[in-house]
Design a protein around this motif. Structure first.
Motif, PDB file in Angstrom:
ATOM      1  N   PRO A 307       0.823  -1.215   0.000  1.00 55.54           N
ATOM      2  CA  PRO A 307       0.000   0.000   0.000  1.00 55.54           C
ATOM      3  C   PRO A 307       0.854   1.262   0.000  1.00 55.54           C
ATOM      4  CG  PRO A 307      -0.837  -1.584   1.600  1.00 55.54           C
ATOM      5  CD  PRO A 307       0.494  -2.106   1.142  1.00 55.54           C
ATOM      6  N   CYS A 308       0.483   2.225  -0.836  1.00 60.77           N
ATOM      7  CA  CYS A 308       1.261   3.463  -0.933  1.00 60.77           C
ATOM      8  C   CYS A 308       0.388   4.579  -1.476  1.00 60.77           C
ATOM      9  CB  CYS A 308       2.481   3.260  -1.843  1.00 60.77           C
ATOM     10  SG  CYS A 308       2.069   2.805  -3.545  1.00 60.77           S
ATOM     11  N   ASP A 309       0.869   5.802  -1.307  1.00 59.97           N
ATOM     12  CA  ASP A 309       0.212   6.971  -1.884  1.00 59.97           C
ATOM     13  C   ASP A 309       0.727   7.250  -3.294  1.00 59.97           C
ATOM     14  OD1 ASP A 309      -1.142   7.677   0.627  1.00 59.97           O
ATOM     15  OD2 ASP A 309       0.863   8.204   1.325  1.00 59.97           O
ATOM     16  N   ILE A 310       2.028   6.990  -3.506  1.00 63.58           N
ATOM     17  CA  ILE A 310       2.691   7.298  -4.775  1.00 63.58           C
ATOM     18  C   ILE A 310       3.436   6.059  -5.256  1.00 63.58           C
ATOM     19  CG2 ILE A 310       4.560   8.640  -5.842  1.00 63.58           C
ATOM     20  CD1 ILE A 310       3.889  10.901  -3.876  1.00 63.58           C
ATOM     21  N   VAL A 329      -4.888   0.926  -6.897  1.00 65.20           N
ATOM     22  CA  VAL A 329      -6.048   1.824  -6.767  1.00 65.20           C
ATOM     23  C   VAL A 329      -6.856   1.459  -5.527  1.00 65.20           C
ATOM     24  CG1 VAL A 329      -8.224   2.534  -7.823  1.00 65.20           C
ATOM     25  CG2 VAL A 329      -6.153   2.392  -9.217  1.00 65.20           C
ATOM     26  N   ARG A 330      -7.076   0.162  -5.309  1.00 69.02           N
ATOM     27  CA  ARG A 330      -7.814  -0.260  -4.108  1.00 69.02           C
ATOM     28  C   ARG A 330      -7.097   0.157  -2.840  1.00 69.02           C
ATOM     29  NH1 ARG A 330      -8.769  -5.235  -6.757  1.00 69.02           N
ATOM     30  NH2 ARG A 330      -7.115  -6.242  -5.527  1.00 69.02           N
ATOM     31  N   ASN A 331      -5.765   0.168  -2.884  1.00 69.97           N
ATOM     32  CA  ASN A 331      -4.982   0.532  -1.700  1.00 69.97           C
ATOM     33  C   ASN A 331      -4.788   2.033  -1.542  1.00 69.97           C
ATOM     34  OD1 ASN A 331      -4.671  -2.096  -0.794  1.00 69.97           O
ATOM     35  ND2 ASN A 331      -2.733  -2.422  -1.877  1.00 69.97           N
ATOM     36  N   PHE A 352      -5.641   3.260 -14.126  1.00 71.05           N
ATOM     37  CA  PHE A 352      -5.266   4.497 -13.431  1.00 71.05           C
ATOM     38  C   PHE A 352      -6.138   5.663 -13.886  1.00 71.05           C
ATOM     39  CE2 PHE A 352      -0.811   2.574 -13.040  1.00 71.05           C
ATOM     40  CZ  PHE A 352      -1.045   2.148 -11.738  1.00 71.05           C
ATOM     41  N   GLN A 353      -6.335   5.784 -15.188  1.00 76.74           N
ATOM     42  CA  GLN A 353      -7.109   6.909 -15.705  1.00 76.74           C
ATOM     43  C   GLN A 353      -8.568   6.810 -15.286  1.00 76.74           C
ATOM     44  OE1 GLN A 353      -6.067   6.734 -19.900  1.00 76.74           O
ATOM     45  NE2 GLN A 353      -4.407   8.209 -19.617  1.00 76.74           N
ATOM     46  N   GLU A 354      -9.138   5.617 -15.326  1.00 66.77           N
ATOM     47  CA  GLU A 354     -10.528   5.449 -14.892  1.00 66.77           C
ATOM     48  C   GLU A 354     -10.673   5.679 -13.388  1.00 66.77           C
ATOM     49  OE1 GLU A 354     -11.717   1.596 -16.207  1.00 66.77           O
ATOM     50  OE2 GLU A 354     -11.934   2.204 -18.318  1.00 66.77           O
ATOM     51  N   GLY A 355      -9.592   5.408 -12.635  1.00 70.30           N
ATOM     52  CA  GLY A 355      -9.631   5.611 -11.190  1.00 70.30           C
ATOM     53  C   GLY A 355      -9.263   7.019 -10.766  1.00 70.30           C
ATOM     54  N   VAL A 357      -6.517   8.534 -11.033  1.00 72.61           N
ATOM     55  CA  VAL A 357      -5.159   8.601 -10.482  1.00 72.61           C
ATOM     56  C   VAL A 357      -4.305   9.441 -11.431  1.00 72.61           C
ATOM     57  CG1 VAL A 357      -3.092   7.250  -9.933  1.00 72.61           C
ATOM     58  CG2 VAL A 357      -5.365   6.349  -9.371  1.00 72.61           C
ATOM     59  N   LEU A 358      -3.550  10.378 -10.897  1.00 77.63           N
ATOM     60  CA  LEU A 358      -2.622  11.153 -11.722  1.00 77.63           C
ATOM     61  C   LEU A 358      -1.583  10.202 -12.306  1.00 77.63           C
ATOM     62  CD1 LEU A 358      -2.065  14.159  -9.302  1.00 77.63           C
ATOM     63  CD2 LEU A 358      -3.206  14.288 -11.533  1.00 77.63           C
TER      64      LEU A 358
END
Length: 441
Positions: A307-310, A329-331, A352-355, A357-358
């Motif tokens: 799990p991470c932010d980046i 994305v789940r994390n 990533f794009q659908e979620g 996420v940058l």
């Protein structure tokens, strides 16, 4: 555009990575062609996907036991519309013509994004430097350059390092080039040692640049790197200096990897220990967990389950799959920037794009390395050397400009935050406009 892409697939059979790279660009160009249909004239799309020159050659060399080996060398000079061909050399068993064409194709647009006067190219060999002695690597590099030198020059083609090619290998190749040509042409290779024509910051540039790009993306959402949990795949040059800059900006890197698995250190990666293990002792990353009580090594599974932010994929192409992206994305991942070339599969990019996420694609996010190579060429041409601080400032400015041009272009074409679209359109437009100016050549 469909028939054009179908013809590209037909003309380049079996080159899956090249097909993947070309498909991504073509998917972005529909909006451009609708707005500027003249790009369909004069076979411009077909020409931009066809390398200007593809060089394949034999590389014979002798090991320490006197046994002769034969490897294959490559240099794909993809496009020189904006300047001399520029791109790294990769030594790895996976290297083949399709891999080099994919890398050269990406390099063409990446180099255009920097705004520097450099074209795109890539090269390398299926030689594996792992486990080879210094003398064996020297003999291989000398044999490789004995053929390649005739295709190079500071105004023709300027290689640099890539996977498996660092300062040691570049030194051996530069020495052989100098020996054969009887010229001290410093600008013919970049990534050189600082004491003989290299540039400060070049070693750090790709990792630093990717981190600067991440910083710019996060700023669009009023966030920063400070306090964020970060996972960086790989443990080579790009990964190491990505970690270094993240630490400087207040982030906490908790996982890294190599081909033998990955480590997790919830106390935060000890970068000095990583540098010692990978750069000095040249050992596997599992050694880190042996010497650091807070760390654990995993030989199976995926680093992207942490799990991470980046997330900063910085190892190799297609390392991050759609399933990995779904886990990230789940994390709770909020941003991804590619330090390697095309490390995320098309499925992962879509997730990533659908979620929301940058996502910073490699041709934009990891352009700092080649940008600093171009700065090295400037210093060589003027017989000058710049301070670390001045060079890093130039790098930071270039990465901000790349981010701004990608973001503004994506917004112009109705796809805000889609850095893939923005990067592809900016890179393509700059190369295509120059090609059109030069006529049908």
């Amino acid at each position: 555009m469909g028939p054009i892409f179908a013809d590209i697939l037909h003309r380049n059979p079996g080159e899956d990575e090249f097909h993947q790279a070309a498909r991504e660009v073509f998917e972005s160009l529909g909006r451009v062609v609708a707005k500027k249909p003249s790009y369909l004239n004069d076979a411009l799309l077909e020409r931009i996907c066809e390398p200007e020159r593809q060089i394949i050659f034999r590389v014979p060399w002798t090991d320490d036991k006197g046994q002769t080996h034969v490897n294959r060398g490559f240099r794909v000079q993809f496009n020189s519309a904006l300047g001399p061909y520029k791109g790294g050399l990769r030594f790895h068993p996976s290297v083949n013509l399709g891999i080099i064409k994919f890398l050269g194709f990406e390099q063409m647009f990446k180099n255009a994004l920097t705004g520097m006067p450099i074209g795109g190219g890539k090269g390398g060999s299926d030689f594996d430097p792992k486990g080879r002695s210094e003398a064996e690597i020297m003999r291989f590099c000398q044999s490789f350059m004995t053929e390649l030198y005739r295709h190079l020059g500071e105004y023709t083609d300027v290689p640099a390092g890539d996977m498996g090619v660092g300062g040691r290998e570049l030194g051996y190749m530069f020495g052989q080039y100098k020996r054969i040509t009887n010229r001290y042409e410093a600008g013919v290779l970049t990534g050189k040692g600082v004491g003989w024509g290299g540039s400060l910051v070049r070693t750090e540039a790709t990792g630093y640049g990717a981190t600067y790009f991440m910083q710019e993306m996060l700023a669009t959402r009023r966030q920063g790197i400070e306090g964020k949990r970060v996972v960086v795949s790989g443990s080579g040059n790009v990964a190491i200096y990505t970690v270094e800059k993240i630490h400087e900006l207040g982030g906490k890197v908790i996982a890294m990897s190599d081909s033998g698995g990955y480590i997790v250190d919830e106390a935060g990666i000890d970068l000095d220990l990583i540098k010692d293990i990978k750069e000095n002792r040249r050992k596997r990353i599992s050694q880190y967990a042996i010497e650091r009580s807070s760390a654990h090594h995993y030989s199976e599974g995926s680093i992207w389950s942490v799990p991470c932010d980046i997330a900063m994929p910085s190892a190799t192409q297609n390392e991050l799959t759609g399933r990995d992206a779904e886990v990230l994305v789940r994390n709770g991942v909020i941003a991804v920037a590619e330090g390697a070339n095309m490390p995320s599969t098309p499925e992962a990019v879509r997730v990533f794009q659908e979620g929301k996420v940058l996502f910073g694609p490699g041709k934009a996010a990891n352009a700092g390395g080649v940008a600093t190579s171009a700065l090295e060429m400037q210093q060589n041409a003027s017989r000058d050397s710049w301070t670390f601080e001045a060079t890093e400032k130039r790098l930071a400015d270039i990465m901000r400009d790349i981010h701004r041009s990608c973001a503004e272009t994506a917004k112009e074409y109705g796809a805000a935050d889609n850095y893939v679209l923005g990067a592809n359109i900016v890179g393509f437009s700059r190369v295509a406009d120059a090609m059109r100016s030069h006529g049908v050549i």
